[in-house]
Motif scaffolding. Structure first.
Motif, mmCIF file in Angstrom:
data_model
loop_
_atom_site.group_PDB
_atom_site.id
_atom_site.type_symbol
_atom_site.label_atom_id
_atom_site.label_comp_id
_atom_site.label_asym_id
_atom_site.label_seq_id
_atom_site.Cartn_x
_atom_site.Cartn_y
_atom_site.Cartn_z
ATOM 1 N N ASP A 110 2.961 27.288 -8.704
ATOM 2 C CA ASP A 110 4.013 27.513 -9.469
ATOM 3 C C ASP A 110 5.268 28.655 -9.140
ATOM 4 N N VAL A 111 4.978 29.309 -7.624
ATOM 5 C CA VAL A 111 6.495 29.100 -7.339
ATOM 6 C C VAL A 111 6.696 28.283 -5.724
ATOM 7 N N GLY A 112 7.076 27.348 -5.571
ATOM 8 C CA GLY A 112 7.102 26.728 -4.358
ATOM 9 C C GLY A 112 8.739 26.451 -3.771
ATOM 10 N N ILE A 113 8.217 27.227 -2.407
ATOM 11 C CA ILE A 113 9.921 26.567 -1.132
ATOM 12 C C ILE A 113 9.095 25.411 0.152
ATOM 13 N N ASN A 114 9.810 24.299 0.045
ATOM 14 C CA ASN A 114 9.212 23.744 1.401
ATOM 15 C C ASN A 114 10.844 24.095 1.993
ATOM 16 N N PHE A 115 10.497 24.333 3.328
ATOM 17 C CA PHE A 115 10.692 24.571 5.010
ATOM 18 C C PHE A 115 10.739 23.484 5.194
ATOM 19 N N ARG A 116 12.379 23.290 6.145
ATOM 20 C CA ARG A 116 12.565 22.239 7.577
ATOM 21 C C ARG A 116 10.886 23.293 8.805
ATOM 22 N N TYR A 117 12.003 24.361 8.783
ATOM 23 C CA TYR A 117 11.108 25.529 10.241
ATOM 24 C C TYR A 117 9.926 26.096 10.141
ATOM 25 N N PHE A 118 9.287 26.415 10.983
ATOM 26 C CA PHE A 118 7.867 27.175 11.255
ATOM 27 C C PHE A 118 9.165 28.570 10.920
ATOM 28 N N PHE A 119 10.010 28.839 11.676
ATOM 29 C CA PHE A 119 9.745 30.324 12.087
ATOM 30 C C PHE A 119 10.810 30.961 10.910
ATOM 31 N N ALA A 120 12.085 30.422 10.137
ATOM 32 C CA ALA A 120 11.840 30.478 8.626
ATOM 33 C C ALA A 120 11.096 30.710 7.846
ATOM 34 N N ARG A 121 10.163 29.787 7.624
ATOM 35 C CA ARG A 121 8.571 30.258 7.331
ATOM 36 C C ARG A 121 7.864 31.279 7.464
ATOM 37 N N VAL A 147 0.898 -1.192 0.235
ATOM 38 C CA VAL A 147 -0.126 -0.201 0.083
ATOM 39 C C VAL A 147 1.064 1.328 0.034
ATOM 40 N N PRO A 148 0.873 2.001 -0.939
ATOM 41 C CA PRO A 148 2.201 3.453 -1.071
ATOM 42 C C PRO A 148 1.942 4.269 0.278
ATOM 43 N N ASP A 149 2.958 4.038 0.504
ATOM 44 C CA ASP A 149 2.787 5.372 1.886
ATOM 45 C C ASP A 149 2.733 6.761 2.093
ATOM 46 N N PRO A 150 2.385 7.933 2.365
ATOM 47 C CA PRO A 150 2.369 9.182 2.131
ATOM 48 C C PRO A 150 3.112 9.116 1.821
ATOM 49 N N ALA A 151 4.230 10.625 0.880
ATOM 50 C CA ALA A 151 5.913 10.819 1.362
ATOM 51 C C ALA A 151 5.662 12.299 1.652
ATOM 52 N N ARG A 152 6.910 12.271 2.780
ATOM 53 C CA ARG A 152 6.967 13.312 3.120
ATOM 54 C C ARG A 152 7.817 14.297 2.898
ATOM 55 N N ARG A 153 7.869 15.697 2.912
ATOM 56 C CA ARG A 153 9.176 16.851 2.290
ATOM 57 C C ARG A 153 9.755 16.999 3.117
ATOM 58 N N ARG A 154 10.817 17.049 3.248
ATOM 59 C CA ARG A 154 11.950 18.027 4.448
ATOM 60 C C ARG A 154 13.371 18.119 4.092
ATOM 61 N N GLY A 155 12.607 19.585 3.123
ATOM 62 C CA GLY A 155 13.348 20.698 2.663
ATOM 63 C C GLY A 155 13.616 20.231 1.326
ATOM 64 N N SER A 156 14.704 19.918 0.764
ATOM 65 C CA SER A 156 14.134 19.184 -0.957
ATOM 66 C C SER A 156 14.487 17.825 -0.589
#
Length: 264
Positions: free
Chosen positions: A150-161, A13-22
């Protein structure tokens, strides 16, 4: 002759993916603790003296990535709201209308990049050929950036985001939402109240949803002297998505294009 092909019997069963930064994590790797937890959890041993200095460099990289990507974005408004808003809901429709109006006026639309109201606002911006920005965050259960970013950035840290939301927005529009939305709302209110940012409109969308909160702030918090009654003037409330967009743009100046970041 019966088939010996048993591939379908063992398909996982496909597991949901999770991003950690890039980085994209799946299956067992997706269960590893979040970067914010590593940073904030107080149960680490003495080894933190060896790891925290390296985290500073990682945190620095998130600020550099955010500043570098958004520095030439132009006028923008951030739209917040619940990730749980269904696509056929009124909140989703309002978010889409707001995103479209902002983009038509030359503003980029910034959201948390997730589903629900955030997706609605991003979709509205794209429908008006505007710039649709999503600032994602590493969470235990997430769906990644929605298809309208169409312009996306993934963050690890809430405060930076959260720094990026405030630094590159001329105002906030807050639709009904949960803890995350409340966090973003009160962070903005605190920054305006303490004059860390100025001329920064904060608009609440939905009188039935937000009215009781304002009543509590007025009747309890202000009544106890914890805030000044005039602090409540820092926020506007409406049921009209057109008015919400207009109020958010009241102190800004659209750039007349809203069609994307300049090419390098």
């Amino acid at each position: 002759m019966p088939s010996n092909d048993k591939r379908g019997q063992f398909d996982p069963v496909p597991d949901p993916a999770r991003r950690r930064g890039s980085v994209v994590l799946r299956h067992k790797q997706a269960q590893t603790p979040q970067a914010d937890r590593y940073l904030l959890d107080s149960h680490e041993g003495s080894g933190f003296t060896h790891t925290d200095p390296w985290r500073v460099l990682r945190i620095q990289s998130e600020f550099v990535e955010g500043f570098g990507t958004l520095s030439e974005l132009g006028p923008a408004v951030s739209v917040f709201g619940s990730a749980r808003a269904h696509r056929d809901s009124e909140n989703y429709a309002h978010a889409e209308t707001i995103g479209r109006i902002l983009a038509e006026a030359g503003y980029a639309v910034i959201t948390g990049g997730g589903p629900g109201a955030m997706e609605g606002a991003n979709k509205g911006a794209v429908s008006a050929a505007g710039t649709s920005v999503g600032l994602g965050i590493e969470l235990p259960f997430e769906t990644g950036l929605n298809e309208w970013v169409d312009v996306g950035i993934n963050f690890r840290y809430f405060f930076a985001r959260k720094t990026m939301f405030v630094k590159y927005s001329q105002g906030f529009i807050v639709l009904p939402g949960g803890f995350g939305t409340l966090d973003e709302l009160f962070e903005a209110l605190t920054l305006v109240q303490t004059e860390k940012v100025t001329s920064f409109p904060i608009v609440l969308m939905g009188t039935a949803y937000w009215g009781p909160l304002l009543d509590w702030l007025r009747g309890t918090v202000a009544a106890h002297g914890a805030i000044s009654p005039s602090d409540l003037n820092l926020v506007k409330i409406t049921d009209d998505p057109v008015e919400a967009a207009q109020l958010a743009m009241a102190h800004g100046n659209g750039n007349g294009n809203g069609h994307g970041l300049p090419k390098e």
